[in-house]
Design an enzyme around this catalytic site. Structure first.
Site, mmCIF file in Angstrom:
data_model
loop_
_atom_site.group_PDB
_atom_site.id
_atom_site.type_symbol
_atom_site.label_atom_id
_atom_site.label_comp_id
_atom_site.label_asym_id
_atom_site.label_seq_id
_atom_site.Cartn_x
_atom_site.Cartn_y
_atom_site.Cartn_z
ATOM 1 N N ASN A 86 -65.843 37.804 -73.355
ATOM 2 C CA ASN A 86 -66.497 36.566 -72.951
ATOM 3 C C ASN A 86 -65.855 35.324 -73.565
ATOM 4 O O ASN A 86 -66.001 34.225 -73.023
ATOM 5 C CB ASN A 86 -67.974 36.628 -73.359
ATOM 6 N N TYR A 154 -57.776 25.966 -67.247
ATOM 7 C CA TYR A 154 -58.922 26.871 -67.309
ATOM 8 C C TYR A 154 -58.991 27.730 -66.048
ATOM 9 O O TYR A 154 -59.166 28.956 -66.117
ATOM 10 C CB TYR A 154 -60.202 26.053 -67.459
ATOM 11 N N LYS A 158 -58.544 31.848 -65.789
ATOM 12 C CA LYS A 158 -59.585 32.717 -65.250
ATOM 13 C C LYS A 158 -59.077 33.509 -64.046
ATOM 14 O O LYS A 158 -59.462 34.670 -63.850
ATOM 15 C CB LYS A 158 -60.812 31.887 -64.869
#
Length: 257
Positions: A86, A154, A158
């Protein structure tokens, strides 16, 4: 439900937000959980008095720190059944124009968001493979991996994480370990605390289900994928986004006049 009775899980970045929600859900279903977070104090405060939770300081950007966290899980609980990757590099302030986006931000995103999951998966895989067929890795991605919601580095990290999820699933399957990913939409976490008006506007005008997500929404999906209820699921990415990517409300509004 007690789907994780006798299980040991490790959650990275588990001190707050989605990570903390995942920890609480797994504990509620019977798991013993190691919380690996660079902010050890915050993690201890979050889970003080919670039975079955242990905290270890860990920087996912450091291979030795990652290996130590996995060893800690084995030492205190005797093994590892579930890994939840996470931890990610947070972005501060507004996203700059692409040509002004500093290279350091790209390095941080790749090193923490992507390579952090790679390091932990590599360190944990032998223990997960020894878990008698119940070994599972769940990566926390983002809808940014699938569409443009801003944040070049980002989003790219991802998206790379989703690709890694698929390739690792193929590698780990013969060892009895499943690998999946959850892609959340907007989730009301600490980063949104000062932007309630924006959250309300998103809920009203953007999300088909009429609200933004909660850490508990994401935790429920993680628990499903990590459990034997998903025993024949690997290499998949599950959207948990309130219908954001499936329904274009603005397009419908324009067409309908």
């Amino acid at each position: 439900m007690d789907r994780f009775q006798g299980y040991v899980a490790l959650v990275t970045g588990g001190a707050r937000g989605i990570g903390a929600g995942v920890v609480r859900r797994l504990v509620a279903e019977g798991a013993r959980v190691v919380v690996a977070d660079v902010d050890e104090e915050a993690a201890r405060e979050a889970f003080v008095g919670v039975e079955g939770v242990r905290v270890v300081r860990c920087d996912v950007g450091e291979t030795d720190s990652v290996a130590a966290a996995v060893r800690y899980a084995q030492e205190v609980f005797g093994g590892l059944d579930v890994l939840v990757n996470n931890a990610f590099a947070s972005e501060q302030g507004d996203s700059p124009a692409f040509e002004d986006d500093p290279e350091g931000g790209w390095r941080d995103q790749l090193d923490v968001t992507l390579l952090g999951a790679v390091r932990f998966s590599r360190a944990a895989l032998p223990l997960l493979a020894a878990a008698g067929g119940r070994g599972s890795i769940v990566n926390i991605g983002s809808v940014n991996a699938e569409a443009d919601f801003g944040g070049h580095a980002y989003s790219a990290a991802k998206a790379a994480l989703a690709s890694f999820t698929r390739t690792l699933a193929g590698d780990a399957a013969p060892r009895g370990v499943r690998v999946n990913q959850v892609n959340p939409g907007t989730v009301a976490t600490r980063g949104w605390e000062t932007r309630q008006e924006q959250l309300d506007a998103l809920a009203e005008r953007v999300y088909p289900l009429g609200r933004v997500g909660t850490p508990e929404d994401i935790a429920a999906a993680v628990a499903f994928l990590a459990s034997t209820d998903a025993a024949w699921i690997t290499g998949t990415t599950l959207r948990v986004d309130g219908g954001l990517l499936a329904v274009n409300r603005h397009f419908a509004e324009v067409v309908e006049g």
